[in-house]
Each structure stands twice: as structure tokens, then as C-alpha cells.
Write an enzyme that holds these catalytic residues in place. Structure first.
Site, short mmCIF file in Angstrom:
data_model
loop_
_atom_site.label_atom_id
_atom_site.label_comp_id
_atom_site.label_asym_id
_atom_site.label_seq_id
_atom_site.Cartn_x
_atom_site.Cartn_y
_atom_site.Cartn_z
N ALA A 238 3.50 -5.49 -2.22
CA ALA A 238 3.91 -4.82 -2.01
C ALA A 238 4.30 -3.67 -3.37
O ALA A 238 4.70 -4.01 -4.76
CB ALA A 238 5.38 -4.74 -1.08
N HIS A 239 4.87 -3.07 -3.50
CA HIS A 239 5.39 -1.68 -4.18
C HIS A 239 7.07 -2.53 -5.28
O HIS A 239 7.69 -3.40 -5.22
CB HIS A 239 6.13 -0.40 -3.88
CG HIS A 239 7.39 -0.35 -2.74
ND1 HIS A 239 8.08 0.68 -2.07
CD2 HIS A 239 8.39 -1.51 -2.82
CE1 HIS A 239 9.30 -0.32 -1.48
NE2 HIS A 239 9.42 -1.21 -1.63
#
Length: 342
Positions: A238-239
Site C-alpha cells: 500500500a501507499h
């Protein structure tokens, strides 16, 4: 592959030859089934019994095994590493592209280095930079202002979003998406409001990313993967995740946003890593574990449930459901004993 001598392979992998140095081989083979044109290896002592019957043209072994084997051999310190290097030397995997296909779509503003190969249907968007000796497979997309280092190898159907940075000799397998939007939303009275993801993804030199991986770009800062990292198939990152140099992420791992993974970390398959936590250098996490809190010291950590015979698993499950009641009973007993002491 054309035949090569044992001497040539030994020179390439840093080994010494026992037996006929001019014997030729063309490929690797299993110790029990290899023939005279194949090179095999022995790294696990439990397979030493197969040495006496092997028909391999040569075997990669260590110094301790030479007493048990008098045939053609390449002697190295670590036979498994020797096998890896020899397999690279004998590898016949075809390139994804040769030259620049007339069916590739390359924006005039893109910068293409020397000796680059681009397959049919590939798209190189405006302002992208592609380093020398890079191979871009068929139908792969390189987004606006993305920057690829030298010797990058992208298989077919890879997607590199805008402004993503790949270091030298990065390898990405088919179906992977690097730089897609992170999962960022704000809730406005039940309505999800999308947050543009304004960072990017930066991947260090010599990192390999498996097939079907998704690596999200950062929300504001960048998602960062270090150098010499190996990432198996179907890993989701994820980011704003950070992964340290020389780490290993096995298949089907999910890493939530802003998690920080240290250097030399090994995470086995199907693990889930919570967001906004950190994992120290040289941590090993066994398969199917769920990491919900930071790990601050090196070591081996586990939380997955190993398989059991069905009846034993059912029994354990029933007992686990009774833990709450058992706890309450123990508390009552403690209270009763305390009252009796009075």
C-alpha cells in the site's frame, strides 16, 4: 545453448575443477536424473546417497564432499550459490523483445537509451526516460515522466505509472502494476471522497518484483523499495510503505499503508502487515502470520496456526471458545479463596 566446458563454468562461478575440465555440458539437471550433458549440484547432505549413482556430466559440490565423490566436479564453498550462478550462466530464457518494434508507441518526447529493446504494443508516454540496455516486453506501459535505469527488464503486460522511478537492473514480471493509486479516501457523511495520491514509487537497484504484484504510489511522500529486494508473486504493497535493502517478501503478502520494513527482513507467504508500524532489521516472520504491532528486535516471529488433523483442530477450537468462561471461573475461585482467607 552451445556446449560449454566445466572449466568455463568453474571460472564463472569461482570454483575449482575435479576430473575432466574439458567435459562439456549444455544445461542444468536433477542429481538423480541428470545425463552426461547436464550439470547438477549437491547442497543438502540428505541427498548425498544419490551421488554414487548420478550420471551427471559434473556436480557442483563443496570441499567436504570430495572424499565421497570422485567424478567430474566443480568445488565451491557454497554449492547452492554455485548452482544459482551456474544456472544464470546456462540460462536460455528468451528475451521479451529484440530491437524496437514498429508496433511500439513511443512519444517523441521520451528519451530512449542505447541498445534498448521494446516489444510490440508497448507504450512509452511523454517525458519518460528509458536507460540503456533495458528490455520492455510486449504491451507494457511506461507512464508520463517515469524513469527507468539501465538494464531494466520488464516482461509483457507490465504497467509503470507516471513518475515511477526504477533503479538499474530492476526486473518486473508480467501483470505487475507499479505506481497505482493508494487506497486514500475521506468520509464525508457517508460519501467517500477520493484523495489524489501525489507521491510516487521509487525502486532501488537490482530489485526483482514478481508477477501480479501491485505497489501503490505514496499519498504525499513516496513508496520506497530498497536495493536487492526480492518480491514474490501477488504481493500487495500500500501507499507510503518502505522496504529496506536485501529484504525478501514471499507470495500473497499484504502490507498496509505507511508500514516500514527494515533491511534483511524475510516475510513468508500470506502474511498480513498492519499499517503505520515498523519491523526491525533481520526479522523473520513465518507463514500466515498477522503482524499488528511494531517489531523492534531481530528474531523469528510467528502467529499462523499450523495444520492439524481435523479432529484435533475441532477439539482445540471448542476449547478456545471456552477460554472466556474458564477465565471467569478462575476469577471466581480466586475471589472465593480470598474471602476464605479473611
Amino acid at each position: 545453448m552451445p556446449p560449454v566446458t566445466i572449466a568455463q563454468i568453474a571460472e564463472h562461478i569461482g570454483g575449482t575443477v575435479q576430473g575432466n575440465a574439458q567435459h562439456c555440458v549444455t544445461e542444468m539437471g536433477n542429481l538423480t536424473t541428470a545425463q552426461s550433458h547436464q550439470l547438477s549440484f549437491l547442497s543438502n547432505p540428505k541427498y548425498a546417497k544419490d551421488l554414487s549413482d548420478t550420471k551427471a556430466g559434473a556436480v557442483i559440490i563443496n570441499e567436504q564432499t570430495t572424499e565421497a565423490y570422485s567424478g567430474n566436479a566443480i568445488i565451491v564453498k557454497d554449492p547452492y550459490v554455485g548452482f544459482a550462478k551456474a544456472a544464470q550462466f546456462l540460462d536460455t530464457t528468451p528475451k521479451q523483445a529484440n530491437g524496437i518494434s514498429a508496433r511500439a508507441n513511443i512519444d517523441p518526447s521520451a528519451v530512449i537509451g542505447n541498445n534498448v529493446a521494446i516489444g510490440s504494443g508497448a507504450v512509452i508516454a511523454a517525458g519518460a526516460i528509458v536507460g540503456a540496455d533495458t528490455i520492455i516486453g510486449p504491451n507494457t506501459y511506461i507512464g508520463e515522466r517515469a524513469k527507468l535505469g539501465e538494464g531494466v527488464n520488464l516482461r509483457a503486460n507490465v504497467t509503470i505509472y507516471h513518475e515511477v522511478v526504477l533503479g538499474d537492473r530492476v526486473s518486473v514480471h508480467s501483470g505487475s502494476v507499479i505506481g497505482c493509486d493508494g487506497f486514500g479516501y475521506a468520509n464525508d457523511k457517508g460519501i467517500w471522497v477520493k484523495i489524489p495520491q501525489m507521491g510516487t514509487v521509487v525502486v532501488g537497484h537490482d530489485t526483482e518484483i514478481g508477477a501480479g504484484c501491485t505497489i501503490d504510489r505514496g499519498a504525499i511522500d513516496n513508496t520506497i523499495i530498497g536495493k536487492h529486494v526480492i518480491i514474490d508473486n501477488q504481493v500487495h504493497m500500500a501507499h507510503n510503505v518502505q522496504v529496506g535493502d536485501f529484504s525478501c517478501l514471499c507470495g500473497a503478502i499484504g502490507i498496509a499503508g505507511s508500514a516500514i520494513i527494515g533491511k534483511y527482513v524475510v516475510i513468508a507467504g500470506q502474511c498480513a502487515i498492519n499499517g503505520h508500524i515498523s519491523i526491525a532489521d533481520k526479522v523473520q516472520i513465518t507463514g500466515n502470520s498477522m503482524v499488528t504491532k511494531s517489531i523492534k528486535e531481530a528474531g523469528v516471529y510467528s502467529s499462523g496456526m499450523p495444520v492439524l488433523p481435523n479432529r484435533e483442530w475441532q477439539k482445540n477450537t471448542v476449547q478456545q471458545r471456552q477460554i472466556g468462561k474458564l477465565f471467569d471461573r478462575v476469577k471466581q475461585l480466586e475471589l472465593s479463596l480470598k474471602n476464605q482467607d479473611k
